[in-house]
Motif scaffolding. Structure first.
Motif, PDB file in Angstrom:
ATOM      1  N   LEU A 173      -6.593  -3.604 -21.299  1.00 24.58           N
ATOM      2  CA  LEU A 173      -5.922  -4.149 -22.520  1.00 24.58           C
ATOM      3  C   LEU A 173      -7.103  -3.740 -23.477  1.00 24.58           C
ATOM      4  CD1 LEU A 173      -4.268  -7.574 -21.625  1.00 24.58           C
ATOM      5  CD2 LEU A 173      -3.099  -5.553 -22.670  1.00 24.58           C
ATOM      6  N   ALA A 174      -8.220  -4.109 -23.260  1.00 20.09           N
ATOM      7  CA  ALA A 174      -9.418  -3.684 -24.098  1.00 20.09           C
ATOM      8  C   ALA A 174      -9.420  -2.122 -24.475  1.00 20.09           C
ATOM      9  CB  ALA A 174     -10.644  -4.457 -23.525  1.00 20.09           C
ATOM     10  N   MET A 196      -1.804 -10.362  -8.484  1.00 20.11           N
ATOM     11  CA  MET A 196      -0.606 -10.332  -9.268  1.00 20.11           C
ATOM     12  C   MET A 196      -0.174 -11.355 -10.413  1.00 20.11           C
ATOM     13  SD  MET A 196       2.562  -8.653  -9.687  1.00 20.11           S
ATOM     14  CE  MET A 196       4.025  -8.603  -9.259  1.00 20.11           C
ATOM     15  N   GLU A 197      -0.688 -12.523  -9.856  1.00 18.54           N
ATOM     16  CA  GLU A 197      -0.855 -13.785 -10.935  1.00 18.54           C
ATOM     17  C   GLU A 197      -1.687 -13.313 -12.088  1.00 18.54           C
ATOM     18  OE1 GLU A 197      -1.410 -18.432 -11.333  1.00 18.54           O
ATOM     19  OE2 GLU A 197      -1.652 -17.328  -9.420  1.00 18.54           O
ATOM     20  N   ALA A 202      -2.820 -12.097 -17.693  1.00 24.82           N
ATOM     21  CA  ALA A 202      -3.737 -11.188 -18.655  1.00 24.82           C
ATOM     22  C   ALA A 202      -2.637 -10.789 -19.771  1.00 24.82           C
ATOM     23  CB  ALA A 202      -4.338 -10.356 -18.010  1.00 24.82           C
ATOM     24  N   LEU A 203      -1.594 -10.110 -19.154  1.00 22.97           N
ATOM     25  CA  LEU A 203      -0.418  -9.609 -20.113  1.00 22.97           C
ATOM     26  C   LEU A 203       0.105 -10.783 -21.068  1.00 22.97           C
ATOM     27  CD1 LEU A 203       1.155  -7.131 -17.819  1.00 22.97           C
ATOM     28  CD2 LEU A 203      -0.291  -6.611 -19.573  1.00 22.97           C
ATOM     29  N   ALA A 204       0.511 -12.060 -20.415  1.00 23.40           N
ATOM     30  CA  ALA A 204       1.122 -12.903 -21.368  1.00 23.40           C
ATOM     31  C   ALA A 204       0.069 -13.509 -22.313  1.00 23.40           C
ATOM     32  CB  ALA A 204       1.503 -14.106 -20.353  1.00 23.40           C
ATOM     33  N   GLU A 205      -1.308 -13.713 -22.028  1.00 24.57           N
ATOM     34  CA  GLU A 205      -2.144 -14.115 -22.968  1.00 24.57           C
ATOM     35  C   GLU A 205      -2.102 -13.189 -24.029  1.00 24.57           C
ATOM     36  OE1 GLU A 205      -4.976 -16.807 -20.220  1.00 24.57           O
ATOM     37  OE2 GLU A 205      -5.740 -14.932 -21.086  1.00 24.57           O
ATOM     38  N   ALA A 206      -2.120 -11.535 -23.788  1.00 28.95           N
ATOM     39  CA  ALA A 206      -2.045 -10.722 -24.831  1.00 28.95           C
ATOM     40  C   ALA A 206      -0.762 -10.518 -25.618  1.00 28.95           C
ATOM     41  CB  ALA A 206      -2.492  -9.616 -24.242  1.00 28.95           C
ATOM     42  N   GLY A 207       0.134 -11.656 -25.354  1.00 28.21           N
ATOM     43  CA  GLY A 207       1.233 -11.496 -25.971  1.00 28.21           C
ATOM     44  C   GLY A 207       2.368 -10.243 -25.248  1.00 28.21           C
ATOM     45  N   ARG A 208       1.928  -9.868 -24.315  1.00 23.58           N
ATOM     46  CA  ARG A 208       2.895  -8.705 -23.727  1.00 23.58           C
ATOM     47  C   ARG A 208       3.829  -9.437 -22.542  1.00 23.58           C
ATOM     48  NH1 ARG A 208      -0.169  -4.006 -23.795  1.00 23.58           N
ATOM     49  NH2 ARG A 208      -1.704  -3.889 -25.688  1.00 23.58           N
TER      50      ARG A 208
END
Length: 347
Positions: A173-174, A196-197, A202-208
């Protein structure tokens, strides 16, 4: 040969005090300043303990058994065994390593080690999994490595699987990746579920939102290569988090077939820091290093703390790539693994 009596005379303390210190039973019984002076004098005089006399006196042999089914035949065995051996040696113990063929001869190997009077056992697996502790080990001090007791009653150490996936995905993401794929393992073992979790979190926290089309679970060889090839065509990822370095190779192969440059057109993060892939892949693969040395070292130290019923608070811990958790960490203890930056992720 230097005796405890000579050390006691020079230190101005009793022989029993010297015995407590040199047998690592001084915690809470001997002042630190006195214990340190006794150890310094013993070192200066060249004192060496007598293992036979010690075993007769304490009922301990100062031998630890290392039992594994598949560890000793893998590239990672050296790190895990070296870590355990280093800690055992530092604490005055000898490590005996045996490899089994599974349940077929496991009990025989354990019985053989018990006949030698081993004080406790390390029981190791690969690819972090839930295990059933063998009956033959349930009546002896025991620590599990890269494995967790299904009942949660046995001390154990494992990689922090969640943060492996989380840290790898955060790195992608960075790097500005928009469509981050996960190339996972076929088997739903502990490592697969945790990584997997971490990826999803990480995706969810980035709004993805998690796009299921960007997730594949593959085995090996041609079927795996075909699945990753289809992933490229169907979802066009620009970032890849791979369950391990071996699966990252399929990404490299598919990228080469399309004329894509790793580290520029797409970014890839693996797991293992596997020496073969680290030396072969071009560009070198950014990866999360599994803490095999750290697991071995912590497990042996934990086992000695159980055997001797002491905290090891005075132990000198080695500098390691991943920080070691405290001895009193609840089971399973998890090691936060180090992300090794190389050249496969966009700067």
């Amino acid at each position: 040969m230097v005796t405890m009596k000579e050390i006691a005379k020079q230190a101005g303390v009793s022989v029993s005090t010297v015995s407590l210190v040199l047998n690592n039973r001084d915690e809470g019984r001997v002042r630190d300043i006195v214990a340190n002076e006794v150890r310094d004098i013993a070192s200066q005089l060249g004192y060496r303990s007598n293992p036979l006399a010690s075993s007769l006196r304490t009922g301990r042999t100062h031998m630890l058994g290392f039992i594994s089914e598949d560890v000793a035949t893998t590239p990672y065995a050296g790190g895990m065994i070296l870590g355990a051996q280093r800690a055992a040696q530092q604490l005055g113990y000898m490590l005996i390593v045996v490899s089994t063929d599974g349940p077929r001869n496991e009990a025989e190997e354990i019985a053989a080690l018990k006949r030698y009077g081993t004080d406790g056992f390390l029981y190791a697996k690969m690819s972090n999994r839930i295990v059933t502790v063998p009956e033959a080990l349930k009546d002896t001090p025991l620590v599990l490595m890269d494995a967790t007791d299904g009942t949660g009653e046995t001390a154990s150490i494992e990689p922090d699987e969640f943060h492996i996936g989380y840290d790898a995905t955060k790195r992608l993401l960075a790097a500005g990746c928009e469509r981050i794929a996960y190339v996972g393992a076929e088997s739903p073992i502990v490592a697969e579920r945790g990584r997997m979790e971490g990826y999803r979190t990480a995706l969810a926290e980035a709004g993805r939102s998690v796009n299921e089309r960007l997730i594949v679970h593959v085995g090996n060889n041609e079927p795996a290569l075909a699945a990753v090839n289809e992933l490229f065509d169907a979802a066009q990822p620009d970032g890849f988090f791979c369950f391990n370095d071996a699966r990252a190779w399929y990404v490299y192969e598919c990228a080469a077939r399309r004329g894509l440059t790793i580290g520029r057109d797409i970014s890839v993060v693996g797991v293992d820091n596997h020496r073969v892939f680290a030396d072969t892949l071009v560009p070198q693969l950014t990866t999360v290093e599994l803490p095999h040395f750290e697991m071995g070292y912590w497990a042996a130290a934990k086992l000695v703390s159980i055997i001797e019923e002491r905290s090891l608070a005075d132990m000198d811990w080695p500098d390691t790539a991943a920080p070691l958790p405290p001895m009193n960490t609840s089971t399973p203890a998890a090691i936060h693994c180090a992300l090794i930056e190389k050249d496969s992720v966009r700067k």
